[in-house]
Design a protein around this motif. Structure first.
Motif, PDB file in Angstrom:
ATOM      1  N   ILE A 138     -72.678  59.629 -32.176  1.00  0.00           N
ATOM      2  CA  ILE A 138     -73.380  58.940 -33.642  1.00  0.00           C
ATOM      3  C   ILE A 138     -73.843  57.497 -33.820  1.00  0.00           C
ATOM      4  N   ILE A 139     -73.325  56.802 -33.506  1.00  0.00           N
ATOM      5  CA  ILE A 139     -73.530  55.201 -33.319  1.00  0.00           C
ATOM      6  C   ILE A 139     -74.769  55.142 -32.981  1.00  0.00           C
ATOM      7  N   PHE A 140     -75.181  55.095 -31.724  1.00  0.00           N
ATOM      8  CA  PHE A 140     -76.437  55.130 -31.630  1.00  0.00           C
ATOM      9  C   PHE A 140     -77.626  56.054 -31.318  1.00  0.00           C
ATOM     10  N   GLN A 141     -77.289  57.590 -31.355  1.00  0.00           N
ATOM     11  CA  GLN A 141     -78.004  58.933 -31.934  1.00  0.00           C
ATOM     12  C   GLN A 141     -78.384  58.705 -33.106  1.00  0.00           C
ATOM     13  N   GLN A 142     -77.418  58.700 -33.894  1.00  0.00           N
ATOM     14  CA  GLN A 142     -77.749  58.890 -35.141  1.00  0.00           C
ATOM     15  C   GLN A 142     -77.845  57.571 -36.491  1.00  0.00           C
ATOM     16  N   ARG A 143     -78.003  57.023 -35.900  1.00  0.00           N
ATOM     17  CA  ARG A 143     -78.292  55.949 -36.722  1.00  0.00           C
ATOM     18  C   ARG A 143     -79.499  55.696 -37.246  1.00  0.00           C
ATOM     19  N   PRO A 144     -79.361  55.469 -39.125  1.00  0.00           N
ATOM     20  CA  PRO A 144     -80.521  55.669 -39.571  1.00  0.00           C
ATOM     21  C   PRO A 144     -81.222  54.798 -40.041  1.00  0.00           C
ATOM     22  N   ASN A 145     -82.268  55.157 -40.107  1.00  0.00           N
ATOM     23  CA  ASN A 145     -83.288  54.006 -40.374  1.00  0.00           C
ATOM     24  C   ASN A 145     -83.606  53.606 -41.370  1.00  0.00           C
ATOM     25  N   ASP A 146     -82.982  54.084 -42.728  1.00  0.00           N
ATOM     26  CA  ASP A 146     -83.150  53.719 -44.162  1.00  0.00           C
ATOM     27  C   ASP A 146     -81.890  52.631 -44.882  1.00  0.00           C
ATOM     28  N   ALA A 147     -81.592  51.867 -46.183  1.00  0.00           N
ATOM     29  CA  ALA A 147     -80.081  51.876 -46.169  1.00  0.00           C
ATOM     30  C   ALA A 147     -79.171  52.266 -47.049  1.00  0.00           C
ATOM     31  N   ASP A 148     -80.213  53.453 -47.471  1.00  0.00           N
ATOM     32  CA  ASP A 148     -79.452  54.702 -48.893  1.00  0.00           C
ATOM     33  C   ASP A 148     -78.534  55.290 -47.864  1.00  0.00           C
ATOM     34  N   ASN A 149     -78.710  55.660 -46.320  1.00  0.00           N
ATOM     35  CA  ASN A 149     -77.432  56.468 -45.475  1.00  0.00           C
ATOM     36  C   ASN A 149     -77.165  55.520 -44.571  1.00  0.00           C
ATOM     37  N   TYR A 150     -76.461  54.548 -44.809  1.00  0.00           N
ATOM     38  CA  TYR A 150     -76.054  53.479 -44.115  1.00  0.00           C
ATOM     39  C   TYR A 150     -74.541  53.849 -43.955  1.00  0.00           C
ATOM     40  N   GLU A 151     -74.000  53.524 -46.160  1.00  0.00           N
ATOM     41  CA  GLU A 151     -72.469  54.434 -45.809  1.00  0.00           C
ATOM     42  C   GLU A 151     -72.260  55.583 -45.305  1.00  0.00           C
ATOM     43  N   GLN A 152     -73.255  57.133 -45.331  1.00  0.00           N
ATOM     44  CA  GLN A 152     -72.043  57.929 -44.647  1.00  0.00           C
ATOM     45  C   GLN A 152     -72.690  57.835 -43.378  1.00  0.00           C
ATOM     46  N   TRP A 153     -73.747  57.070 -42.930  1.00  0.00           N
ATOM     47  CA  TRP A 153     -73.217  57.213 -41.083  1.00  0.00           C
ATOM     48  C   TRP A 153     -72.182  56.480 -40.519  1.00  0.00           C
ATOM     49  N   ALA A 154     -72.157  55.164 -41.460  1.00  0.00           N
ATOM     50  CA  ALA A 154     -70.256  54.301 -41.005  1.00  0.00           C
ATOM     51  C   ALA A 154     -69.405  55.537 -41.117  1.00  0.00           C
ATOM     52  N   LEU A 155     -69.486  56.130 -42.136  1.00  0.00           N
ATOM     53  CA  LEU A 155     -68.335  57.100 -42.313  1.00  0.00           C
ATOM     54  C   LEU A 155     -68.323  58.126 -41.459  1.00  0.00           C
ATOM     55  N   ASP A 156     -69.117  58.656 -41.279  1.00  0.00           N
ATOM     56  CA  ASP A 156     -69.425  59.993 -40.250  1.00  0.00           C
ATOM     57  C   ASP A 156     -68.692  59.126 -38.958  1.00  0.00           C
ATOM     58  N   VAL A 157     -69.308  57.769 -38.611  1.00  0.00           N
ATOM     59  CA  VAL A 157     -68.914  57.192 -37.002  1.00  0.00           C
ATOM     60  C   VAL A 157     -66.846  57.426 -37.083  1.00  0.00           C
ATOM     61  N   LEU A 158     -66.451  57.223 -38.489  1.00  0.00           N
ATOM     62  CA  LEU A 158     -65.082  56.630 -38.406  1.00  0.00           C
ATOM     63  C   LEU A 158     -64.171  57.873 -38.545  1.00  0.00           C
ATOM     64  N   GLN A 159     -64.696  59.144 -39.270  1.00  0.00           N
ATOM     65  CA  GLN A 159     -64.484  59.884 -39.071  1.00  0.00           C
ATOM     66  C   GLN A 159     -63.971  60.663 -37.721  1.00  0.00           C
ATOM     67  N   ALA A 160     -65.776  60.528 -37.477  1.00  0.00           N
ATOM     68  CA  ALA A 160     -66.238  61.120 -35.609  1.00  0.00           C
ATOM     69  C   ALA A 160     -64.782  60.445 -34.609  1.00  0.00           C
ATOM     70  N   PHE A 161     -64.695  59.370 -34.835  1.00  0.00           N
ATOM     71  CA  PHE A 161     -63.501  58.641 -33.980  1.00  0.00           C
ATOM     72  C   PHE A 161     -62.028  59.066 -34.183  1.00  0.00           C
ATOM     73  N   ASP A 162     -61.732  59.276 -35.059  1.00  0.00           N
ATOM     74  CA  ASP A 162     -59.909  59.918 -35.797  1.00  0.00           C
ATOM     75  C   ASP A 162     -60.406  61.290 -35.113  1.00  0.00           C
ATOM     76  N   LEU A 163     -61.101  61.937 -33.929  1.00  0.00           N
ATOM     77  CA  LEU A 163     -60.545  63.582 -33.890  1.00  0.00           C
ATOM     78  C   LEU A 163     -60.098  63.015 -32.532  1.00  0.00           C
ATOM     79  N   PHE A 164     -59.912  62.307 -32.121  1.00  0.00           N
ATOM     80  CA  PHE A 164     -59.697  62.237 -30.790  1.00  0.00           C
ATOM     81  C   PHE A 164     -58.352  60.875 -30.224  1.00  0.00           C
ATOM     82  N   GLN A 165     -57.923  60.407 -29.634  1.00  0.00           N
ATOM     83  CA  GLN A 165     -57.067  59.543 -30.050  1.00  0.00           C
ATOM     84  C   GLN A 165     -55.940  59.612 -28.661  1.00  0.00           C
ATOM     85  N   VAL A 166     -55.988  58.812 -27.893  1.00  0.00           N
ATOM     86  CA  VAL A 166     -55.294  58.401 -26.505  1.00  0.00           C
ATOM     87  C   VAL A 166     -54.002  58.190 -27.389  1.00  0.00           C
ATOM     88  N   LEU A 167     -52.645  58.928 -26.891  1.00  0.00           N
ATOM     89  CA  LEU A 167     -51.226  57.300 -27.026  1.00  0.00           C
ATOM     90  C   LEU A 167     -50.672  56.972 -25.958  1.00  0.00           C
TER      91      LEU A 167
END
Length: 631
Positions: free
Chosen positions: A449-478
C-alpha cells in the motif's frame, strides 16, 4: 556468617544472574542503617528487592524455605548448593531473626521493611497494599438493598437477545448495582464492553430514579494509550448496536483517557495531581484492561477517589500482569471462575436477574461477591482453533494444547513452525506475504500500500495513510524476550533487512513502524502508540499516527519531535496487551526463561483475532511454558 561473607555470596549470585546490583545495593543500605544486622536481615533485603524486580510485592518466607528455587524463579537447575542456606532454616527461624532487627516492624512506622502474615514487604509497597485493601473494603458495603420495582423489566429488555444460560452479563449488571465496587472479568470476545455499556445505561437510569440527578460524571480510563483507544472504539461500536434513549447515550463516555492523564501525572515524579487531598470529581470511574495495572498505580487511583465514587474494573484475569510489581487483577479475581457467592448474593441475583445459580459449600471473599466472570466467547466458538488453544493453555493442559496445535486440518486458523538460524525460510515467507485482509497477509501487505498505492493528489492522502496503518495492524510478530536472536532486538533487525534490503545505516525511512515508549502529553502520544513513517504530501518524512476525535484521520509528527521510540516489527507480549491483530506470530526463544509462563502464552494467543502462528526454536519450550504459571 559475617556481613562480608554475606556480600561475597550475593556477589556470587549476581555472577550467576540470580540477583542484580540493585538488590545488593539495598542490602548494603540496610547494613549501613544497622551495621550489626544479622545475615538473615541482609539476605531478606536482597531477596525482597529481587522479588520486586520480578513483579512480586513481597517475599513469602514460608515458600522461600520450602521451595527457594521456585519461589525466586532462578533460571539455573544447578542451584542446590547455593540454596542450602534457605533450606536449613524454617520460616519461623527467619521470622525470629528478622524480629531482632530495628529495620523491621509488623505494621505502621518508618522502618524500611514490614513483616506481616509471614510475608516481608518493602514499606512503600506495604502501604500501597493497605490503601488498596482499605479503599476496596469501603466500596464493598452494599449501597442498595433493593432496586426499583420496574427495574427488572428494564434489565430483561436490555438482555432479551442473550441466549447463554446462565446469563453472566446480566448477572454482572445486577451485582454492580449493589455496591460501589465491581469487577467484570472474561476472555476475549466475552462481551465485557457490551456489558459495561448496558450497565452504564442502567446506572444512569437508576441515579435519575433515586436522586433526580440530571447527569452523572463518568470517567473512562485504561493503563496505556493503545488500550484507551481500543476501549473508546469498542464502546462507540457497542452504542451503535444498542437500543437506548439518546439522552442516555449522550452520558456514556466514548473517549477513554490513560490513567496517568486522568490522575494528572507530574513530570519526574511518582505522584499525581489528584490524590486524597485533591480527589477526582466523578460519580463512576471505569478502568478497562485492569490486568495491566500494577499495585502502585491501583493504590494511586483508589487514593484519588472519593468514597462516594463507584469503581468498575474490566479485564481478563488470566492475562499477564503488569510489568511493574503487583498482579492486582489476578489477586482480586482469585476463585472468580467458581462463582463462590454467598446466600445473600445468590438471592440478590435471583431476585433481579431471574438467573438461578447453585450454592457452593465455601462462599468466597467479600470481593468475590462483587466479581463476575463472563464465560461465553462470541469471538471464538467451538470450531475456533485460537479459542480451543487459549482454553487449553489457560487450563495448563499441555497434552491438549499440543494436540490442538498439531491438528491444522480441524483448525486451519493455527500454524506451527520450527525455526533455526539457518532454516527460517518459512518465517521469512510469513513476514513478507502480501495478500490482503482476507488472505492472511504479513508485512508485505502494508508495504504494498505504501509503495504501490500512494496517491498523487493531496485530497486522498489522509485516507492512504489510514489504510497503511490499518494494513500494518493486520499482522504482528510477538516475542517473549527483548534480547537475543529470537527477542525483540534481534528480530527487528532481521525483519528490517528482509523488508528493506537497500536500507543501510538509516534510522528514518518510509515504512519504518515505531512504538512510543514514553508518554508525551504535549503531542498527545502515549506509551504503546504505533505510527508508520511515511512521506507527506510534499515528500518529507513524517510519522503518521491514528487521529482521535479532536483531530483528522491522521496526526503527522516530525520524527525529531517524537519522544523515545523503538522499531515495532516485533514487540514483546507485554507491550501487545490492549491490542488485537488479525494474525499473530508468537516467537518462542531457544532457551528457558522465568518470563516464559502460561500467562504469557495465553496473552500472546488471545491477541490474535483470526490466525495464530507459533514459531519455536526448541520443541519443548512451549510445553514447559504452559506448565509454569506465575500465579
Amino acid at each position: 556468617m559475617s556481613s562480608k561473607q554475606v556480600f561475597a555470596m550475593i556477589d556470587d549470585w549476581i555472577t550467576r544472574g540470580w540477583l542484580s546490583q540493585l538488590d545488593k545495593a539495598f542490602a548494603v543500605f540496610l547494613h549501613d542503617l544497622e551495621p550489626n544486622a544479622n545475615q538473615v536481615v541482609l539476605w531478606a533485603g536482597a531477596l525482597v528487592s529481587h522479588q520486586l524486580g520480578r513483579g512480586e510485592v513481597y517475599l513469602d518466607l514460608e515458600k522461600l524455605c520450602l521451595q527457594p528455587g521456585l519461589t525466586l524463579a532462578l533460571s539455573s537447575d544447578d542451584n542446590e548448593n547455593a540454596l542450602c542456606l534457605f533450606k536449613a532454616d524454617s520460616a519461623d527461624d527467619w521470622i525470629s531473626q528478622l524480629k531482632q532487627s530495628v529495620l523491621l516492624a509488623s505494621g505502621a512506622g518508618s522502618t524500611p521493611l514490614v513483616l506481616q502474615n509471614r510475608r516481608l514487604y518493602l514499606r512503600r509497597y506495604w502501604q500501597y497494599q493497605q490503601t488498596l485493601d482499605r479503599q476496596i473494603s469501603l466500596r464493598l458495603q452494599p449501597v442498595r438493598h433493593q432496586l426499583p420495582a420496574d427495574f427488572q423489566q428494564t434489565l430483561q429488555q436490555l438482555f432479551s437477545e442473550n441466549q447463554e444460560q446462565p446469563d453472566w452479563q446480566k448477572i454482572a449488571c445486577v451485582l454492580a448495582m449493589r455496591s460501589r465496587f465491581a469487577i467484570i472479568t472474561g476472555g476475549p470476545g466475552t462481551g465485557k464492553t457490551t456489558t459495561l455499556t448496558k450497565l452504564l445505561s442502567l446506572l444512569i437510569q437508576l441515579a435519575k430514579h433515586e436522586t433526580d440527578k440530571p447527569k452523572l460524571t463518568i470517567l473512562l480510563a485504561a493503563p496505556t494509550g493503545k488500550a484507551a483507544a481500543r476501549v473508546s472504539e469498542s464502546i462507540a461500536n457497542a452504542l451503535e448496536h444498542l437500543q437506548m434513549p439518546e439522552e442516555i447515550k449522550q452520558q456514556i463516555p466514548k473517549k477513554a483517557s490513560t490513567l496517568h492523564r486522568m490522575l494528572g501525572s507530574r513530570p519526574e515524579s511518582r505522584r499525581f495531581q489528584h490524590n486524597r487531598h485533591n480527589p477526582l470529581l466523578a460519580d463512576i470511574v471505569i478502568v478497562d484492561e485492569a490486568s495491566m495495572i500494577d499495585l502502585e498505580m491501583m493504590a494511586s487511583l483508589l487514593d484519588a477517589l472519593p468514597e462516594s465514587t463507584q469503581l468498575i474494573l474490566l479485564g481478563d484475569k488470566d492475562q499477564l500482569a503488569s510489568v511493574e510489581a503487583g498482579s492486582v487483577m489476578g489477586d482480586l479475581c482469585q476463585a472468580a471462575e467458581y462463582a463462590a457467592y454467598d446466600q445473600a448474593t445468590l438471592q440478590w441475583i435471583s431476585r433481579y436477574s431471574s438467573e438461578s445459580l447453585s450454592a457452593v459449600d465455601n462462599p468466597g471473599s467479600a470481593i468475590n461477591q462483587q466479581t463476575v466472570m463472563l464465560r461465553y466467547s462470541h469471538r471464538f466458538g467451538e470450531h475456533s482453533g485460537i479459542g480451543q488453544l487459549a482454553r487449553a493453555v489457560n487450563a495448563g493442559n499441555v497434552i491438549s494444547a499440543q494436540s490442538i496445535l498439531s491438528d491444522t486440518g480441524t483448525y486451519p486458523d493455527l500454524k506451527r513452525l520450527t525455526l533455526s538460524d539457518s532454516a527460517d525460510t518459512q518465517f521469512k515467507q510469513l513476514v513478507l506475504a502480501v495478500g490482503d485482509k482476507q488472505s492472511n497477509p504479513g508485512y508485505g501487505h502494508y508495504l504494498n500500500i505504501i509503495f504501490q498505492q500512494r496517491p498523487n493528489d493531496a485530497d486522498n492522502y489522509e485516507q492512504w495513510a489510514l489504510d497503511v496503518l490499518q494494513a500494518f495492524d493486520l499482522f504482528q510478530v510477538l516475542c517473549a524476550l527483548r534480547s537475543g536472536d529470537w527477542g525483540v532486538e534481534g528480530l527487528n533487525q532481521r525483519i528490517e533487512k528482509w523488508l528493506f534490503p537497500e536500507i543501510k545505516n538509516t534510522l528514518w525511512y518510509a515504512g519504518r513502524p515505531v512504538m512510543i515508549t514514553r508518554n508525551d502529553y504535549n503531542l498527545g502520544l502515549m506509551n504503546g502508540d504505533i505510527g508508520i513513517t511515511l512521506p507527506d504530501v510534499v515528500g518529507k518524512l513524517r510519522v503518521a499516527f491514528p487521529g482521535n476525535e479532536n483531530s483528522s484521520k491522521i496526526r503527522w509528527v516530525s520524527p525529531m519531535r517524537l519522544p523515545d521510540v523503538e522499531t515495532a516489527f516485533a514487540m514483546t507480549v507485554h507491550k501487545s496487551q490492549g491490542s488485537e491483530f488479525n494474525h499473530v506470530a508468537l516467537i518462542l526463544p531457544d532457551t528457558r526463561s522465568p518470563v516464559l509462563t502460561r500467562e504469557l502464552i495465553y496473552t500472546g494467543i488471545t491477541r490474535a483475532k483470526a490466525h495464530f502462528s507459533l514459531l519455536e526454536c526448541r520443541g519443548d519450550i512451549f510445553a514447559q511454558a504452559i506448565a509454569l504459571s506465575c500465579k
